[in-house]
Design a protein around this motif. Structure first.
Motif, PDB file in Angstrom:
ATOM      1  N   ALA A  25       0.834  -1.211   0.000  1.00  0.00           N
ATOM      2  CA  ALA A  25       0.000   0.000   0.000  1.00  0.00           C
ATOM      3  C   ALA A  25       0.861   1.251   0.000  1.00  0.00           C
ATOM      4  O   ALA A  25       0.564   2.234  -0.697  1.00  0.00           O
ATOM      5  CB  ALA A  25      -0.925  -0.010   1.216  1.00  0.00           C
ATOM      6  N   GLU A  26       1.966   1.224   0.751  1.00  0.00           N
ATOM      7  CA  GLU A  26       2.867   2.377   0.812  1.00  0.00           C
ATOM      8  C   GLU A  26       3.539   2.620  -0.542  1.00  0.00           C
ATOM      9  O   GLU A  26       3.576   3.746  -1.045  1.00  0.00           O
ATOM     10  CB  GLU A  26       3.924   2.131   1.899  1.00  0.00           C
ATOM     11  CG  GLU A  26       4.963   3.225   2.050  1.00  0.00           C
ATOM     12  CD  GLU A  26       4.487   4.442   2.824  1.00  0.00           C
ATOM     13  OE1 GLU A  26       5.296   5.365   3.006  1.00  0.00           O
ATOM     14  OE2 GLU A  26       3.302   4.460   3.224  1.00  0.00           O
ATOM     15  N   ASP A  28       2.552   1.476  -3.502  1.00  0.00           N
ATOM     16  CA  ASP A  28       1.552   1.757  -4.535  1.00  0.00           C
ATOM     17  C   ASP A  28       1.137   3.218  -4.496  1.00  0.00           C
ATOM     18  O   ASP A  28       0.930   3.847  -5.536  1.00  0.00           O
ATOM     19  CB  ASP A  28       0.332   0.857  -4.317  1.00  0.00           C
ATOM     20  CG  ASP A  28      -0.717   1.005  -5.405  1.00  0.00           C
ATOM     21  OD1 ASP A  28      -0.347   1.051  -6.595  1.00  0.00           O
ATOM     22  OD2 ASP A  28      -1.917   1.085  -5.072  1.00  0.00           O
ATOM     23  N   GLU A  29       1.020   3.778  -3.299  1.00  0.00           N
ATOM     24  CA  GLU A  29       0.576   5.170  -3.163  1.00  0.00           C
ATOM     25  C   GLU A  29       1.703   6.172  -3.368  1.00  0.00           C
ATOM     26  O   GLU A  29       1.513   7.217  -4.002  1.00  0.00           O
ATOM     27  CB  GLU A  29      -0.038   5.379  -1.786  1.00  0.00           C
ATOM     28  CG  GLU A  29      -0.550   6.792  -1.549  1.00  0.00           C
ATOM     29  CD  GLU A  29      -1.195   6.961  -0.187  1.00  0.00           C
ATOM     30  OE1 GLU A  29      -1.093   8.049   0.394  1.00  0.00           O
ATOM     31  OE2 GLU A  29      -1.808   5.982   0.305  1.00  0.00           O
ATOM     32  N   ARG A  30       2.897   5.853  -2.874  1.00  0.00           N
ATOM     33  CA  ARG A  30       3.971   6.855  -2.828  1.00  0.00           C
ATOM     34  C   ARG A  30       5.131   6.577  -3.777  1.00  0.00           C
ATOM     35  O   ARG A  30       5.990   7.445  -3.948  1.00  0.00           O
ATOM     36  CB  ARG A  30       4.520   6.954  -1.399  1.00  0.00           C
ATOM     37  CG  ARG A  30       3.477   7.336  -0.358  1.00  0.00           C
ATOM     38  CD  ARG A  30       4.074   7.440   1.034  1.00  0.00           C
ATOM     39  NE  ARG A  30       3.077   7.729   2.037  1.00  0.00           N
ATOM     40  CZ  ARG A  30       2.628   8.961   2.309  1.00  0.00           C
ATOM     41  NH1 ARG A  30       3.103   9.999   1.639  1.00  0.00           N
ATOM     42  NH2 ARG A  30       1.717   9.138   3.246  1.00  0.00           N
ATOM     43  N   ASP A 178      -7.093   5.574 -14.006  1.00  0.00           N
ATOM     44  CA  ASP A 178      -7.128   4.834 -12.742  1.00  0.00           C
ATOM     45  C   ASP A 178      -7.659   3.413 -12.952  1.00  0.00           C
ATOM     46  O   ASP A 178      -8.422   2.900 -12.144  1.00  0.00           O
ATOM     47  CB  ASP A 178      -7.973   5.578 -11.701  1.00  0.00           C
ATOM     48  CG  ASP A 178      -7.726   5.063 -10.280  1.00  0.00           C
ATOM     49  OD1 ASP A 178      -6.610   4.572 -10.021  1.00  0.00           O
ATOM     50  OD2 ASP A 178      -8.637   5.149  -9.442  1.00  0.00           O
TER      51      ASP A 178
END
Length: 221
Positions: A25-26, A28-30, A178
Motif C-alpha cells: 500500500a505504501e 503503490d501510493e507513494r 485509474d
C-alpha cells in the motif's frame, strides 16, 4: 513446546504477510522514493522494530513485495489454465486474471510499479519478466500445435511482444483512467494481436476469445 513453536511460527508468518501488505500500500501510493519504513510500520500498526526484524531495509521490503506479486500472478495463471479448453483461451483467461489482479490486488499493483520504477534499481530481485515471456511463448507453441495460431509465427517473438504490450496497456490505463478502462483496452489489444496471429479457422473465434477479458463478480461468478 512443539505447539508453542508452531504458534510462534504461525504468528511470524502472519506478521510478515501483514507487513508485505502494508508495504505494498505504501509503495503503490507513494512510489519507491516517496515510501518510507516509518510509513510501512504505521500502516501495519506495528513498531519499526517489528518491521526491521523481518526486513533489513526499504529495498529488502520492496523485494519481498515484488516476490509476493510474482507468486500471486503465478497462482492466477494456474487458475487460468484450469478454466480453459484451448491454449488461446488459456491466454485470454490469463490476461483477464492480470486485469483482476491490477484492480483487486494492491500487492500486484505495487510490485509492477516497483518493477518499472527507475528509482528502484537497487532492489534485490529475481527477473519474473523472463518467466512470463517464456510462459506466453509456451502457450503459443501449444496453440500452433492445435491449429489455433498460424505456424509461420515464432512463439518466442510473440512472447517478447505480448508481455511488454500488456504491461504498457496497464500502465497507460493506470495513469490516465485509474484502471477504469483496463478490461476494454486489453480487449482492443488482443483483438489486434489475435487477428494477426490466428489461423484462418480460428479468426472467426477472435470476438468470443477477447470477450473472456471482462470484469467478474468478487466471488468469481
Amino acid at each position: 513446546m512443539a505447539q508453542d513453536g508452531r504458534i510462534r511460527q504461525e504468528r511470524a508468518v502472519a506478521t510478515r504477510a501483514a507487513l508485505i501488505a502494508a508495504a505494498a500500500a505504501e509503495f503503490d501510493e507513494r512510489g519507491y522514493l516517496g515510501a518510507s519504513m516509518d510509513g510501512v510500520a504505521e500502516r501495519a500498526g506495528m513498531t519499526k522494530g517489528a518491521l526491521y526484524f523481518h526486513f533489513r531495509s526499504k529495498a529488502d521490503t520492496a523485494s519481498a513485495v515484488i516476490a509476493e506479486q510474482d507468486a500471486i500472478s503465478r497462482r492466477y495463471a494456474e487458475v487460468a489454465a484450469t478454466r480453459s479448453s484451448s491454449p488461446l483461451e488459456s491466454l485470454m483467461w490469463m490476461t483477464q486474471g492480470i486485469a483482476s489482479q491490477m484492480t483487486r490486488e494492491v500487492v500486484v499493483r505495487a510490485g509492477l510499479r516497483l518493477a518499472a520504477d527507475p528509482n528502484a534499481r537497487e532492489i534485490p530481485r529475481d527477473h519474473p519478466y523472463e518467466h512470463w515471456v517464456e510462459h506466453t511463448a509456451d502457450i503459443i507453441r501449444r496453440a500452433i500445435a492445435t491449429g489455433e495460431v498460424d505456424p509461420s509465427w515464432d512463439p518466442e517473438l510473440i512472447g517478447r511482444v505480448v508481455s511488454p504490450a500488456v504491461a504498457g496497456v496497464q500502465m497507460v490505463s493506470d495513469m490516465l483512467h485509474d484502471r477504469a478502462d483496463l478490461y476494454e483496452r486489453l480487449q482492443e489489444l488482443w483483438t489486434m494481436l489475435l487477428s494477426g496471429i490466428a489461423s484462418e479457422r480460428t479468426r472467426a473465434e477472435v470476438p468470443r476469445l477477447v470477450a473472456i477479458i471482462r470484469p467478474e463478480a468478487p466471488d468469481g461468478a
